[in-house]
Design a protein around this motif. Structure first.
Motif, short mmCIF file in Angstrom:
data_model
loop_
_atom_site.label_atom_id
_atom_site.label_comp_id
_atom_site.label_asym_id
_atom_site.label_seq_id
_atom_site.Cartn_x
_atom_site.Cartn_y
_atom_site.Cartn_z
N PRO A 95 14.47 -33.88 4.80
CA PRO A 95 14.50 -32.42 4.67
C PRO A 95 13.15 -31.82 4.29
O PRO A 95 12.83 -30.70 4.72
N SER A 96 12.34 -32.54 3.50
CA SER A 96 11.06 -31.97 3.09
C SER A 96 10.09 -31.89 4.27
O SER A 96 9.38 -30.88 4.44
N VAL A 97 10.06 -32.92 5.13
CA VAL A 97 9.19 -32.87 6.30
C VAL A 97 9.73 -31.86 7.32
O VAL A 97 8.96 -31.15 7.97
N ALA A 98 11.04 -31.77 7.44
CA ALA A 98 11.62 -30.76 8.32
C ALA A 98 11.21 -29.35 7.87
O ALA A 98 10.90 -28.49 8.71
N SER A 99 11.18 -29.11 6.57
CA SER A 99 10.72 -27.82 6.06
C SER A 99 9.23 -27.63 6.32
O SER A 99 8.78 -26.53 6.66
N LEU A 100 8.46 -28.69 6.16
CA LEU A 100 7.03 -28.63 6.42
C LEU A 100 6.76 -28.26 7.88
O LEU A 100 5.86 -27.49 8.19
N PHE A 101 7.56 -28.80 8.79
CA PHE A 101 7.37 -28.57 10.22
C PHE A 101 7.90 -27.21 10.69
O PHE A 101 7.44 -26.69 11.69
N THR A 102 8.91 -26.67 9.99
CA THR A 102 9.56 -25.46 10.48
C THR A 102 9.33 -24.23 9.61
O THR A 102 9.55 -23.10 10.06
N GLY A 103 8.94 -24.44 8.35
CA GLY A 103 8.81 -23.31 7.43
C GLY A 103 10.14 -22.81 6.90
O GLY A 103 10.21 -21.74 6.30
N LEU A 104 11.20 -23.60 7.10
CA LEU A 104 12.55 -23.20 6.68
C LEU A 104 13.02 -24.03 5.49
O LEU A 104 12.62 -25.19 5.32
N TYR A 105 13.91 -23.45 4.70
CA TYR A 105 14.57 -24.21 3.65
C TYR A 105 15.55 -25.21 4.29
O TYR A 105 16.04 -24.98 5.41
N PRO A 106 15.88 -26.31 3.59
CA PRO A 106 16.86 -27.25 4.14
C PRO A 106 18.19 -26.61 4.52
O PRO A 106 18.81 -27.00 5.50
N SER A 107 18.61 -25.61 3.76
CA SER A 107 19.86 -24.94 4.09
C SER A 107 19.79 -24.22 5.43
O SER A 107 20.82 -23.96 6.07
N ALA A 108 18.58 -23.90 5.89
CA ALA A 108 18.41 -23.21 7.16
C ALA A 108 18.18 -24.18 8.32
O ALA A 108 18.74 -23.97 9.40
N HIS A 109 17.38 -25.23 8.11
CA HIS A 109 17.14 -26.16 9.23
C HIS A 109 18.23 -27.22 9.36
O HIS A 109 18.35 -27.87 10.39
N GLY A 110 19.04 -27.42 8.33
CA GLY A 110 20.23 -28.26 8.45
C GLY A 110 20.03 -29.75 8.26
O GLY A 110 20.98 -30.51 8.38
N VAL A 111 18.80 -30.19 7.96
CA VAL A 111 18.58 -31.62 7.71
C VAL A 111 18.89 -31.87 6.24
O VAL A 111 18.05 -31.66 5.37
N LEU A 112 20.11 -32.34 5.98
CA LEU A 112 20.59 -32.44 4.61
C LEU A 112 21.07 -33.83 4.23
O LEU A 112 20.96 -34.24 3.07
N ARG A 113 21.62 -34.58 5.18
CA ARG A 113 22.27 -35.85 4.87
C ARG A 113 21.40 -37.03 5.26
O ARG A 113 20.69 -37.00 6.26
N ALA A 114 21.48 -38.08 4.44
CA ALA A 114 20.79 -39.32 4.78
C ALA A 114 21.51 -40.01 5.93
O ALA A 114 22.73 -39.89 6.07
N PRO A 115 20.79 -40.74 6.78
CA PRO A 115 21.43 -41.40 7.93
C PRO A 115 22.31 -42.56 7.49
O PRO A 115 21.97 -43.31 6.59
N VAL A 116 23.44 -42.68 8.14
CA VAL A 116 24.34 -43.81 7.90
C VAL A 116 24.07 -44.91 8.92
O VAL A 116 24.12 -46.10 8.62
N ASP A 117 23.76 -44.51 10.13
CA ASP A 117 23.50 -45.44 11.23
C ASP A 117 22.28 -44.93 11.98
O ASP A 117 22.27 -43.80 12.47
N ASP A 118 21.22 -45.76 12.08
CA ASP A 118 20.00 -45.34 12.76
C ASP A 118 20.25 -44.98 14.21
O ASP A 118 19.50 -44.22 14.82
N ARG A 119 21.31 -45.53 14.80
CA ARG A 119 21.59 -45.21 16.20
C ARG A 119 22.19 -43.82 16.35
O ARG A 119 22.17 -43.24 17.43
N ARG A 120 22.73 -43.29 15.27
CA ARG A 120 23.31 -41.94 15.29
C ARG A 120 22.85 -41.20 14.03
O ARG A 120 23.61 -40.98 13.09
N PRO A 121 21.56 -40.83 13.98
CA PRO A 121 21.02 -40.23 12.77
C PRO A 121 21.65 -38.88 12.44
O PRO A 121 21.83 -38.04 13.33
N THR A 122 21.99 -38.70 11.18
CA THR A 122 22.55 -37.42 10.73
C THR A 122 21.46 -36.53 10.15
O THR A 122 21.74 -35.40 9.74
#
Length: 230
Positions: A95-122
């Motif tokens: 979420p921190s790099v996503a915010s760095l790349f987009t200028g958005l808070y995590p609540s806005a860009h939606g990258v919130l959860r850690a991945p459970v399976d690398d083949r289907r990243p959350t």
């Protein structure tokens, strides 16, 4: 009043702990400022954004740390612009790099959860979002990204807007810097302005500093060196 002071102290402590990308962002912006001074008036400045994953701002000399842990960064900070108040948008990478790349808070860009399976990243960055690299590309920049963090990868959407993107999990600083020098040579040979994103991973676990640095900074020296991961 005492309660408010305690809250403020707690927030200050948390801000220091969350400085995983702060130092890199502040210094990178300083570098961009230096680039502005050196650029030709009719050409946008080149931008180099350096992130040192989990590097603590309060353990750098330029932020007041008393031990000589960062002489090169300190010298760079003295010659450029240093931000004294900068806090990561989240306490972990995605979420921190996503915010760095987009200028958005995590609540806005939606990258919130850690991945459970690398083949289907959350924790993937949505292709519907406009990233810094995409905006710079639209302004005529050539963009290259090199990252040693396995979560900042093409599969998770972080390559959006980059002309070339290299993701090699836990690549050491020496190897990443060699790739960066090669990239700089290529970028400088082009007529367009460039954006170079570099993400180092060395301060992150498994932290395996050279023996000479353990001898210098650890009370028990290299004898306490942790064994390398199998």
């Amino acid at each position: 009043m005492n309660g408010r002071c305690a809250d403020r102290r707690a927030i200050a402590r948390r801000a220091r702990r969350l400085a995983s990308v702060t130092a890199g962002l502040a210094l990178a912006l300083a570098g961009a400022s230096a680039g502005c001074r050196e650029s030709k008036p009719d050409r946008p400045p080149n931008i180099v954004l350096v992130v040192a994953d989990t590097l603590r701002a309060d353990h750098l000399g330029c932020y007041g740390y008393e031990r000589p842990t960062s002489p090169h960064i300190d010298r760079f900070a003295r010659e450029n612009l240093l931000f004294l108040q900068a806090v990561s948008a989240a306490p972990w990478t995605s979420p921190s790099v996503a915010s760095l790349f987009t200028g958005l808070y995590p609540s806005a860009h939606g990258v919130l959860r850690a991945p459970v399976d690398d083949r289907r990243p959350t924790d993937a960055l949505s292709p519907q979002l406009h990233t810094l690299a995409e905006r710079l590309s639209g302004a005529g920049y050539t963009s290259i990204g090199i990252t040693a963090n396995p979560w900042v990868s093409r599969e998770r959407g972080y390559a959006q807007g980059f002309d070339a993107f290299v993701s090699r999990g836990h690549l050491d600083a020496t190897s990443l810097s060699a790739l960066a020098r090669t990239a700089l040579e290529e970028l400088r040979a082009r007529p367009t302005p460039f954006f170079l994103y570099l993400q180092y991973m060395d301060p992150h676990l498994p932290n395996e500093p050279p023996a000479e640095l353990l001898d210098r900074f650890h009370p028990d020296g290299a004898a306490r060196r942790a064994p390398a991961n199998p």
